[in-house]
Write a protein that holds these residues in place. Structure first.
Motif, PDB file in Angstrom:
ATOM      1  N   ARG A 168       0.829  -1.209   0.000  1.00 29.79           N
ATOM      2  CA  ARG A 168       0.000   0.000   0.000  1.00 29.79           C
ATOM      3  C   ARG A 168       0.868   1.266   0.000  1.00 29.79           C
ATOM      4  O   ARG A 168       0.554   2.246  -0.664  1.00 29.79           O
ATOM      5  N   CYS A 354      -3.006   3.648  14.599  1.00 24.31           N
ATOM      6  CA  CYS A 354      -1.861   3.230  13.780  1.00 24.31           C
ATOM      7  C   CYS A 354      -0.685   2.951  14.710  1.00 24.31           C
ATOM      8  O   CYS A 354      -0.671   3.393  15.858  1.00 24.31           O
ATOM      9  N   PRO A 380      -4.815   4.343  10.513  1.00 23.90           N
ATOM     10  CA  PRO A 380      -4.403   2.939  10.645  1.00 23.90           C
ATOM     11  C   PRO A 380      -4.502   2.153   9.343  1.00 23.90           C
ATOM     12  O   PRO A 380      -3.786   1.143   9.175  1.00 23.90           O
ATOM     13  N   ALA A 381      -5.340   2.599   8.407  1.00 20.30           N
ATOM     14  CA  ALA A 381      -5.478   1.863   7.146  1.00 20.30           C
ATOM     15  C   ALA A 381      -4.185   1.871   6.328  1.00 20.30           C
ATOM     16  O   ALA A 381      -4.000   1.045   5.430  1.00 20.30           O
ATOM     17  N   LYS A 382      -3.263   2.790   6.633  1.00 21.39           N
ATOM     18  CA  LYS A 382      -1.976   2.789   5.929  1.00 21.39           C
ATOM     19  C   LYS A 382      -1.118   1.609   6.347  1.00 21.39           C
ATOM     20  O   LYS A 382      -0.157   1.265   5.668  1.00 21.39           O
ATOM     21  N   GLU A 384      -2.210  -1.575   7.321  1.00 22.86           N
ATOM     22  CA  GLU A 384      -3.197  -2.640   7.515  1.00 22.86           C
ATOM     23  C   GLU A 384      -2.540  -3.990   7.797  1.00 22.86           C
ATOM     24  O   GLU A 384      -3.099  -4.811   8.525  1.00 22.86           O
ATOM     25  N   THR A 385      -1.337  -4.223   7.249  1.00 24.12           N
ATOM     26  CA  THR A 385      -0.720  -5.543   7.457  1.00 24.12           C
ATOM     27  C   THR A 385      -0.313  -5.738   8.919  1.00 24.12           C
ATOM     28  O   THR A 385      -0.224  -6.864   9.398  1.00 24.12           O
ATOM     29  N   VAL A 387      -1.951  -3.812  11.539  1.00 23.97           N
ATOM     30  CA  VAL A 387      -3.106  -3.536  12.397  1.00 23.97           C
ATOM     31  C   VAL A 387      -4.190  -4.611  12.279  1.00 23.97           C
ATOM     32  O   VAL A 387      -4.741  -5.059  13.295  1.00 23.97           O
ATOM     33  N   GLU A 388      -4.490  -5.052  11.070  1.00 23.11           N
ATOM     34  CA  GLU A 388      -5.643  -5.953  10.887  1.00 23.11           C
ATOM     35  C   GLU A 388      -5.515  -7.270  11.636  1.00 23.11           C
ATOM     36  O   GLU A 388      -6.464  -7.691  12.308  1.00 23.11           O
ATOM     37  N   PRO A 394     -10.968  -6.091   9.309  1.00 29.13           N
ATOM     38  CA  PRO A 394     -10.476  -5.076   8.379  1.00 29.13           C
ATOM     39  C   PRO A 394     -10.546  -3.662   8.977  1.00 29.13           C
ATOM     40  O   PRO A 394     -11.328  -3.406   9.879  1.00 29.13           O
ATOM     41  N   VAL A 395      -9.676  -2.784   8.467  1.00 29.65           N
ATOM     42  CA  VAL A 395      -9.718  -1.365   8.819  1.00 29.65           C
ATOM     43  C   VAL A 395     -10.308  -0.631   7.620  1.00 29.65           C
ATOM     44  O   VAL A 395      -9.828  -0.802   6.504  1.00 29.65           O
ATOM     45  N   VAL A 397     -10.923   2.020   4.843  1.00 29.91           N
ATOM     46  CA  VAL A 397      -9.981   2.926   4.165  1.00 29.91           C
ATOM     47  C   VAL A 397     -10.665   4.273   3.957  1.00 29.91           C
ATOM     48  O   VAL A 397     -11.760   4.330   3.411  1.00 29.91           O
TER      49      VAL A 397
END
Ligand SMILES: *Cc1c(COP(=O)(O)O)cnc(C)c1O
Length: 427
Positions: A168, A354, A380-382, A384-385, A387-388, A394-395, A397
Motif C-alpha cells: 500500500r 496506527c 491505521p489503514a496505511k 493494515e498488514t 493492524v488488521e 479489516p480497517v 480505508v
C-alpha cells in the motif's frame, strides 16, 4: 521575519530563500530569528484551519513576497479537515491524517509545494524548472509526490528501496505520473539516500536540474506543523477551559518541534510528551543528559525509526542549550514493539490506532490528570498488514486514500547509482 541558521554562521534570509535552500550554507537548520508573542485570543476557535493558519503564519512570511499570498496559499495547502475530538474528560485526539496520503506529512509537503509554486509564478518566464528528489522508506515520499503532482515547472523523483516498502505504501509512491517519477532502487533506503546526496554534490547537474530539497528539515514543512498546534491549543481551551498538553509520536522530531514553537509563541500548551519507538536516543537524553545519536533499529512504527533526530538541533537552539528548561516542559518514553502490538489490540477508547499513534496512546495514562491531546500521525489503514491481524478484522480505508489506491501505478527500476537516475531524468 528573517531566518537564521542554528549554527550561527550563515547570513539571515527571508522565508522564500530559506525554503529554496533547505539546509543553511553553514550546515545548520533555519529557524525564525525571533518568536514574536502572538495573541491566542485573536484566533477564532471555530474558524476553518486554513483561515487560522493564515493568521498565525502571516508574521512568519512578513517582508517576504509570500507574505501577501499567505491566505491564498493556506487555502490551497490545507483543503482537508483537522478534527480535534474528545475521547474522555481529560483527553482528546488531534487527527492529522485527513490529507491525501493519510499522514501528518501532508501538511508540510502541501504548504511547501504551494509556496514553491507561488515563488515560481513570481519569477514569471524566467522561472527555472526545479527538480525535487526525495529518498523515502514510507510516508515522506508519498506526501511529497502528492503535494507536487501537476504543479507547473517542477518535477519530482521519488526513490525507494525495491521490495522495502509495504504494497500500500508502494502504491502511494507510484500512482502519480505526469511530473512525478517513481524509482524502485535495487538496494536499501540508505542506498536511496546516498544517490540523492550524490545528486546534490554533482554541481553541474544540480544547477542544470534546478535541484531543490523538500526533506523534512525544510522550514516550509515545519511552519504548518507549528500552525496546527496553535490552532488546536486554542480550540481545546475554548472547549474545556484548560491548557492542553500534547503527546506527539516522535522520530525526527519535526512534528514535536511545532508544539515547542507554538508554546514559545505564547499559546496555551502546558507540556509536551514525546513517545518514541525502540529508537530511544531522545528518552535516553531526558534520563541521562547525554546526547548519543546511534544507528536506527527497525520497528513496527517505521516512520519513527530515527537514530539521530535532526530537529533536536532546533530544539537545543530554541532553549539556548538549557536542558533543565526542556525537561521542565517535556518528558519522553520509549515504547517497544510488543507494547505497540498490545496497545493496538486493546483498542483504547474503542478506536483503531496506527502503530505510530499507539506509542502516544500507550503513554497517555502515565501523564496524569492534566488535559492532554493525543496527536494521531497516520490513519491505521496505511498499516493494515500490522493492524488488521491485531484487531482481527479489516480497517476501513478513508475516501482520499481509497481514491489513490485505485489509480494505476508506474515505476522505473534502477541500479543504486546516480548515473542511472540521471539517465532517466535527463531522457
Ligand atoms: C514521520 C512520521 C512520524 C515521525 O514524525 P517526526 O516529525 O519525524 O518526529 C510519526 N508518525 C508518522 C505516521 C509519520 O509519518
Amino acid at each position: 521575519m528573517r531566518y537564521v541558521s542554528t549554527r550561527g554562521a550563515a547570513p539571515p534570509v527571508g522565508l522564500s530563500d530559506a525554503m529554496l535552500a533547505g539546509l543553511a550554507p553553514d550546515g545548520g537548520l533555519y529557524v525564525p530569528e525571533r518568536f514574536p508573542r502572538l495573541d491566542p485570543d485573536a484566533i477564532d476557535p471555530a474558524a476553518p484551519f486554513a483561515e487560522q493558519a493564515a493568521r498565525l503564519l502571516a508574521p512568519f512570511a512578513a517582508g517576504d513576497p509570500l507574505g501577501d499570498l499567505i491566505h491564498d496559499l493556506c487555502r490551497d495547502a490545507f483543503d482537508f479537515p483537522l478534527p480535534l475530538e474528545p475521547l474522555d474528560q481529560t483527553t482528546a485526539v488531534l487527527e492529522l491524517f485527513h490529507g491525501p496520503t493519510a499522514a501528518f506529512k501532508d501538511f508540510g509537503a502541501r504548504f511547501l509545494a504551494a509556496s514553491l509554486a507561488r515563488i515560481a509564478d513570481a519569477e514569471g518566464d524566467a522561472a527555472p524548472t526545479r527538480t525535487i528528489l526525495v529518498a523515502t522508506s514510507g510516508d515522506t515520499g508519498g506526501a511529497v509526490a502528492a503535494a507536487f503532482w501537476r504543479r507547473p515547472r517542477v518535477r519530482v523523483g521519488v526513490l525507494y528501496p525495491a521490495g522495502g516498502v509495504s504494497p500500500r505504501q508502494e502504491h502511494q509512491l507510484t500512482c502519480w505520473g505526469d511530473n512525478v517519477h517513481a524509482f524502485a532502487v535495487d538496494g536499501t533506503f540508505d542506498d536511496c539516500q546516498r544517490v540523492v546526496k550524490a545528486a546534490f554534490r554533482d554541481e553541474a547537474w544540480r544547477t542544470r536540474a534546478g535541484l531543490t530539497s523538500a526533506n523534512s528539515i525544510n522550514i516550509g514543512r515545519l511552519l504548518p506543523q507549528c500552525a496546527y498546534y496553535l490552532a488546536a491549543s486554542v480550540r481545546r481551551r475554548a472547549a474545556v477551559g484548560r491548557d492542553a498538553g500534547f503527546v506527539v509520536p516522535a522520530g525526527n522530531m519535526g512534528n514535536a518541534l511545532g508544539a515547542f514553537w507554538a508554546r514559545a509563541l505564547g499559546f496555551p500548551i502546558h507540556a509536551i510528551a514525546l513517545p518514541t519507538n525502540a529508537n530511544r536516543v531522545v528518552p535516553d537524553w531526558f534520563r541521562s543528559g547525554e546526547w548519543s545519536p546511534r544507528s536506527s533499529v527497525a520497528t513496527l512504527a517505521n516512520a519513527m525509526d530515527v537514530g539521530d533526530p535532526s530537529n533536536m538541533e532546533r530544539l537545543f537552539h530554541l532553549y539556548e542549550g538549557d536542558a533543565s528548561e526542556i525537561r521542565r516542559v517535556a518528558t519522553s518514553l520509549s515504547v517497544d514493539d510488543e507494547t505497540i502490538r498490545r496497545t493496538i489490540a486493546a483498542r483504547p477508547w474503542g478506536r483503531v490506532w496506527c502503530p505510530h499513534t499507539a506509542t502516544a496512546v500507550h503513554m497517555r495514562p502515565s501523564l496524569g490528570d492534566g488535559d492532554w491531546v493525543i496527536v494521531a500521525t497516520a490513519h491505521p489503514a496505511k498499516f493494515e498488514t500490522i493492524v488488521e491481524p491485531l484487531i482481527g478484522g479489516p480497517v476501513g480505508v478513508p475516501p482520499a486514500l481509497a481514491e489513490l489506491l485505485e489509480r494505476p501505478a508506474e515505476v522505473t527500476r534502477i541500479a543504486p547509482d546516480l548515473a542511472a537516475l540521471q539517465r532517466c531524468l535527463d531522457a
